[in-house]
Design a protein around this motif. Sequence first.
Motif, PDB file in Angstrom:
ATOM      1  N   ARG A  22      13.134 -58.119  93.021  1.00 40.11           N
ATOM      2  CA  ARG A  22      14.210 -57.929  92.415  1.00 40.11           C
ATOM      3  C   ARG A  22      15.449 -58.242  93.045  1.00 40.11           C
ATOM      4  O   ARG A  22      16.383 -59.016  92.069  1.00 40.11           O
ATOM      5  CB  ARG A  22      14.215 -56.424  92.544  1.00 40.11           C
ATOM      6  CG  ARG A  22      14.581 -55.863  91.084  1.00 40.11           C
ATOM      7  CD  ARG A  22      14.437 -54.314  91.028  1.00 40.11           C
ATOM      8  NE  ARG A  22      15.328 -53.771  92.230  1.00 40.11           N
ATOM      9  CZ  ARG A  22      16.405 -54.095  92.527  1.00 40.11           C
ATOM     10  NH1 ARG A  22      16.998 -54.726  91.692  1.00 40.11           N
ATOM     11  NH2 ARG A  22      17.154 -53.343  93.328  1.00 40.11           N
ATOM     12  N   ASN A  23      15.681 -58.189  94.226  1.00 37.32           N
ATOM     13  CA  ASN A  23      16.814 -58.888  94.806  1.00 37.32           C
ATOM     14  C   ASN A  23      16.709 -60.246  94.783  1.00 37.32           C
ATOM     15  O   ASN A  23      18.012 -60.890  94.191  1.00 37.32           O
ATOM     16  CB  ASN A  23      16.973 -58.576  96.299  1.00 37.32           C
ATOM     17  CG  ASN A  23      17.304 -57.179  96.505  1.00 37.32           C
ATOM     18  OD1 ASN A  23      17.928 -56.546  95.750  1.00 37.32           O
ATOM     19  ND2 ASN A  23      16.906 -56.628  97.658  1.00 37.32           N
ATOM     20  N   ALA A  24      15.815 -61.079  94.723  1.00 30.57           N
ATOM     21  CA  ALA A  24      15.865 -62.519  94.758  1.00 30.57           C
ATOM     22  C   ALA A  24      16.114 -63.047  93.199  1.00 30.57           C
ATOM     23  O   ALA A  24      16.738 -64.022  93.174  1.00 30.57           O
ATOM     24  CB  ALA A  24      14.380 -63.144  94.943  1.00 30.57           C
ATOM     25  N   ILE A  25      15.717 -62.164  92.353  1.00 32.00           N
ATOM     26  CA  ILE A  25      16.037 -62.519  90.913  1.00 32.00           C
ATOM     27  C   ILE A  25      17.668 -62.360  90.899  1.00 32.00           C
ATOM     28  O   ILE A  25      18.397 -63.107  90.249  1.00 32.00           O
ATOM     29  CB  ILE A  25      15.206 -61.802  89.815  1.00 32.00           C
ATOM     30  CG1 ILE A  25      13.722 -62.491  90.078  1.00 32.00           C
ATOM     31  CG2 ILE A  25      15.813 -61.911  88.671  1.00 32.00           C
ATOM     32  CD1 ILE A  25      12.727 -61.554  89.031  1.00 32.00           C
ATOM     33  N   ALA A  26      17.983 -60.915  91.126  1.00 33.18           N
ATOM     34  CA  ALA A  26      19.343 -60.499  91.083  1.00 33.18           C
ATOM     35  C   ALA A  26      20.517 -61.733  91.747  1.00 33.18           C
ATOM     36  O   ALA A  26      21.520 -61.930  91.081  1.00 33.18           O
ATOM     37  CB  ALA A  26      19.430 -59.333  91.565  1.00 33.18           C
ATOM     38  N   GLU A  27      19.898 -62.135  92.689  1.00 35.82           N
ATOM     39  CA  GLU A  27      20.828 -63.058  93.669  1.00 35.82           C
ATOM     40  C   GLU A  27      20.709 -64.763  93.206  1.00 35.82           C
ATOM     41  O   GLU A  27      21.405 -65.341  93.628  1.00 35.82           O
ATOM     42  CB  GLU A  27      20.354 -62.980  95.058  1.00 35.82           C
ATOM     43  CG  GLU A  27      20.945 -61.620  95.829  1.00 35.82           C
ATOM     44  CD  GLU A  27      20.415 -61.326  96.988  1.00 35.82           C
ATOM     45  OE1 GLU A  27      19.833 -62.452  97.588  1.00 35.82           O
ATOM     46  OE2 GLU A  27      20.266 -60.391  97.817  1.00 35.82           O
ATOM     47  N   GLY A  28      19.994 -64.652  92.166  1.00 36.10           N
ATOM     48  CA  GLY A  28      19.687 -65.883  91.657  1.00 36.10           C
ATOM     49  C   GLY A  28      18.658 -66.946  92.432  1.00 36.10           C
ATOM     50  O   GLY A  28      18.682 -68.095  92.157  1.00 36.10           O
ATOM     51  N   THR A  56      16.092 -68.250  86.042  1.00 35.28           N
ATOM     52  CA  THR A  56      15.336 -68.079  85.119  1.00 35.28           C
ATOM     53  C   THR A  56      14.172 -69.273  84.591  1.00 35.28           C
ATOM     54  O   THR A  56      14.939 -70.204  84.786  1.00 35.28           O
ATOM     55  CB  THR A  56      16.245 -67.949  83.640  1.00 35.28           C
ATOM     56  OG1 THR A  56      17.117 -66.897  84.046  1.00 35.28           O
ATOM     57  CG2 THR A  56      15.514 -67.729  82.301  1.00 35.28           C
ATOM     58  N   GLY A  57      12.973 -69.051  84.311  1.00 28.26           N
ATOM     59  CA  GLY A  57      12.230 -69.992  84.071  1.00 28.26           C
ATOM     60  C   GLY A  57      11.196 -70.576  85.159  1.00 28.26           C
ATOM     61  O   GLY A  57      10.066 -70.936  84.884  1.00 28.26           O
ATOM     62  N   ASP A  58      11.554 -69.896  86.305  1.00 32.63           N
ATOM     63  CA  ASP A  58      10.838 -70.359  87.573  1.00 32.63           C
ATOM     64  C   ASP A  58       9.341 -69.560  87.529  1.00 32.63           C
ATOM     65  O   ASP A  58       9.328 -68.525  86.770  1.00 32.63           O
ATOM     66  CB  ASP A  58      11.656 -69.616  88.725  1.00 32.63           C
ATOM     67  CG  ASP A  58      12.609 -70.711  89.313  1.00 32.63           C
ATOM     68  OD1 ASP A  58      12.797 -71.697  88.750  1.00 32.63           O
ATOM     69  OD2 ASP A  58      13.364 -70.276  90.201  1.00 32.63           O
ATOM     70  N   CYS A  59       8.330 -70.174  87.795  1.00 32.01           N
ATOM     71  CA  CYS A  59       7.115 -69.575  87.761  1.00 32.01           C
ATOM     72  C   CYS A  59       6.931 -69.058  89.073  1.00 32.01           C
ATOM     73  O   CYS A  59       6.955 -69.472  90.278  1.00 32.01           O
ATOM     74  CB  CYS A  59       6.054 -70.943  87.662  1.00 32.01           C
ATOM     75  SG  CYS A  59       4.541 -70.283  87.154  1.00 32.01           S
ATOM     76  N   GLY A  90       0.174 -66.974  84.907  1.00 23.60           N
ATOM     77  CA  GLY A  90       1.202 -66.684  85.868  1.00 23.60           C
ATOM     78  C   GLY A  90       2.346 -65.866  85.312  1.00 23.60           C
ATOM     79  O   GLY A  90       2.336 -65.834  84.074  1.00 23.60           O
ATOM     80  N   VAL A  91       3.367 -65.755  85.728  1.00 19.62           N
ATOM     81  CA  VAL A  91       4.575 -64.907  85.356  1.00 19.62           C
ATOM     82  C   VAL A  91       5.679 -65.856  85.652  1.00 19.62           C
ATOM     83  O   VAL A  91       5.881 -66.662  86.803  1.00 19.62           O
ATOM     84  CB  VAL A  91       4.871 -63.686  86.317  1.00 19.62           C
ATOM     85  CG1 VAL A  91       3.591 -62.721  85.846  1.00 19.62           C
ATOM     86  CG2 VAL A  91       5.097 -63.657  87.567  1.00 19.62           C
ATOM     87  N   VAL A  92       6.807 -65.721  84.722  1.00 18.91           N
ATOM     88  CA  VAL A  92       7.709 -66.459  84.837  1.00 18.91           C
ATOM     89  C   VAL A  92       9.082 -65.614  84.707  1.00 18.91           C
ATOM     90  O   VAL A  92       9.127 -64.493  84.057  1.00 18.91           O
ATOM     91  CB  VAL A  92       8.010 -67.586  83.772  1.00 18.91           C
ATOM     92  CG1 VAL A  92       7.021 -68.641  83.827  1.00 18.91           C
ATOM     93  CG2 VAL A  92       8.044 -66.946  82.540  1.00 18.91           C
ATOM     94  N   VAL A  93      10.194 -65.833  85.422  1.00 15.89           N
ATOM     95  CA  VAL A  93      11.385 -65.076  85.414  1.00 15.89           C
ATOM     96  C   VAL A  93      12.125 -65.120  84.372  1.00 15.89           C
ATOM     97  O   VAL A  93      12.261 -66.366  83.515  1.00 15.89           O
ATOM     98  CB  VAL A  93      12.207 -65.676  86.695  1.00 15.89           C
ATOM     99  CG1 VAL A  93      13.525 -64.791  87.027  1.00 15.89           C
ATOM    100  CG2 VAL A  93      11.546 -65.578  88.018  1.00 15.89           C
ATOM    101  N   LEU A  98      11.655 -57.883  83.673  1.00 16.96           N
ATOM    102  CA  LEU A  98      12.356 -58.935  84.365  1.00 16.96           C
ATOM    103  C   LEU A  98      11.809 -60.147  84.468  1.00 16.96           C
ATOM    104  O   LEU A  98      12.384 -61.301  84.751  1.00 16.96           O
ATOM    105  CB  LEU A  98      12.944 -58.408  85.875  1.00 16.96           C
ATOM    106  CG  LEU A  98      13.994 -57.553  86.075  1.00 16.96           C
ATOM    107  CD1 LEU A  98      14.138 -56.552  86.871  1.00 16.96           C
ATOM    108  CD2 LEU A  98      15.262 -58.563  86.197  1.00 16.96           C
ATOM    109  N   VAL A  99      10.445 -60.214  84.257  1.00 18.65           N
ATOM    110  CA  VAL A  99       9.488 -61.374  84.138  1.00 18.65           C
ATOM    111  C   VAL A  99       8.548 -61.141  82.914  1.00 18.65           C
ATOM    112  O   VAL A  99       8.426 -60.095  82.405  1.00 18.65           O
ATOM    113  CB  VAL A  99       8.549 -61.492  85.391  1.00 18.65           C
ATOM    114  CG1 VAL A  99       9.441 -61.610  86.553  1.00 18.65           C
ATOM    115  CG2 VAL A  99       7.694 -60.339  85.540  1.00 18.65           C
TER     116      VAL A  99
END
Lengths: 217, 217
Positions: free
Chosen positions: B22-28, B32-35, B72-75, B64-65
Amino acid sequence: MNGLYEHKDYGSLSDKVYRFLRNAIAEGRYQTGDCLVEMKIAEELGVSRTPVREALKQLELEDLVTSHPNRGVVVKGFSIEDLQDVSTIRHLLEGQAAFWAAQRVTDEQLKELREVVELMEFYTAKNDISHLVALDTRFHELIYEASGSRTIRHILASLHHNIRKARQSSLTLPDRAPNSLAEHLSIFQAIERRDAQAAKEHMEAHVAIAAGNRMSE
Amino acid sequence: MNGLYEHKDYGSLSDKVYRFLRNAIAEGRYQTGDCLVEMKIAEELGVSRTPVREALKQLELEDLVTSHPNRGVVVKGFSIEDLQDVSTIRHLLEGQAAFWAAQRVTDEQLKELREVVELMEFYTAKNDISHLVALDTRFHELIYEASGSRTIRHILASLHHNIRKARQSSLTLPDRAPNSLAEHLSIFQAIERRDAQAAKEHMEAHVAIAAGNRMSE
DNA sequence: ACACAAGTGTTTGTATACAAATATACAATG
DNA sequence: CATTGTATATTTGTATACAAACACTTGTGT
């Protein structure tokens, strides 16, 4: 046909377990306070614990069960008050969704909405409730989508099962269907002429009528 | 102290992975789009795939994903529009929560609210922002709880992280803190005298001010 | 008889192994 | 040259094995 709510492949075991448990809770087969033991469910369904855990996780995030760390999950169930609260929340959110939909709808989405309304006219004339319930769901989904708000779509999707139940019991009331059709038509026309305020008000009225109203305004 | 939002034992690996992602996504750090590949994350954090899967499941349910079955999941990430939409939704739901809280609050909860407001006065005088953010969160949590609506608590909890971010950036604005205190006081007093309509209006004003407003009304 | 501690069994949390599905690279064919 | 089929590699989905935490019983000491 059913664009939304196909969260993932319906053939996966996790999802089968999930749907089984959700139905079991909805039908009262698992009562509030019951302890859900992973192993028992796994044996009952002939799968391993892994998909059961995933299903329980999903139920937890949908707030149908509570997970006590290292001690298992217990069923929460829904009280009458909960269901009433949900309809109030729907009132707020669907109104806002309609408001945004009127501002942001695309021509393509408008065309789809028109088709749904026309089908509704057809099946209302035939008094075909089951088709009407499906179209009702589709109509509202299209509006969530047209609202362009990921968050509102997400929240309303998570309330989907409660909403569906409300819809069904509402439409089976005598003479409800023709009125419902007229309300849908009003909402559609307001969106078509991009009248956000009217769309919101018609939607709020529609939701309020469909559920036994108990609002703050 | 922090009654709500302790979804489960914070020592579990699943939750550590969840918070990391969650932090990694929040901090960029994840865009977006990363697998997101389970194995890579597992190795990076030195755990097995199992807790990673649980964390990803939770992120998926929090929208969030996105999870593509067997792929798989993407951001997803959040756009500016999304964040604005969230604040509108907060406006609606927190207003309703305050309305219900005024009707349903217990004496015990009222006492807790009073304590929080008094602490806010103290820290506002000292201009201690970090304590104020925590108290702000606590104040709103108490109102969710006092609303007695499981569903509204649940929805607002799922928006919690977005909300927290909004709160922080709002309170750091110059001279925002004293006004914020006055607003909290108004809300508290309305709830104290069981004036639901006033509680709702004060809360809506508070939320609208705290976020750059863009409402339907 | 009661309090308390050790032991036992059950259940969750995590790791790992294996199977199924999908993407990728490359060769064969038209 | 484009297309299609096949082999391979990567990745997810599921099962199973093991460890840690907790509930419950039993036995012992006072």
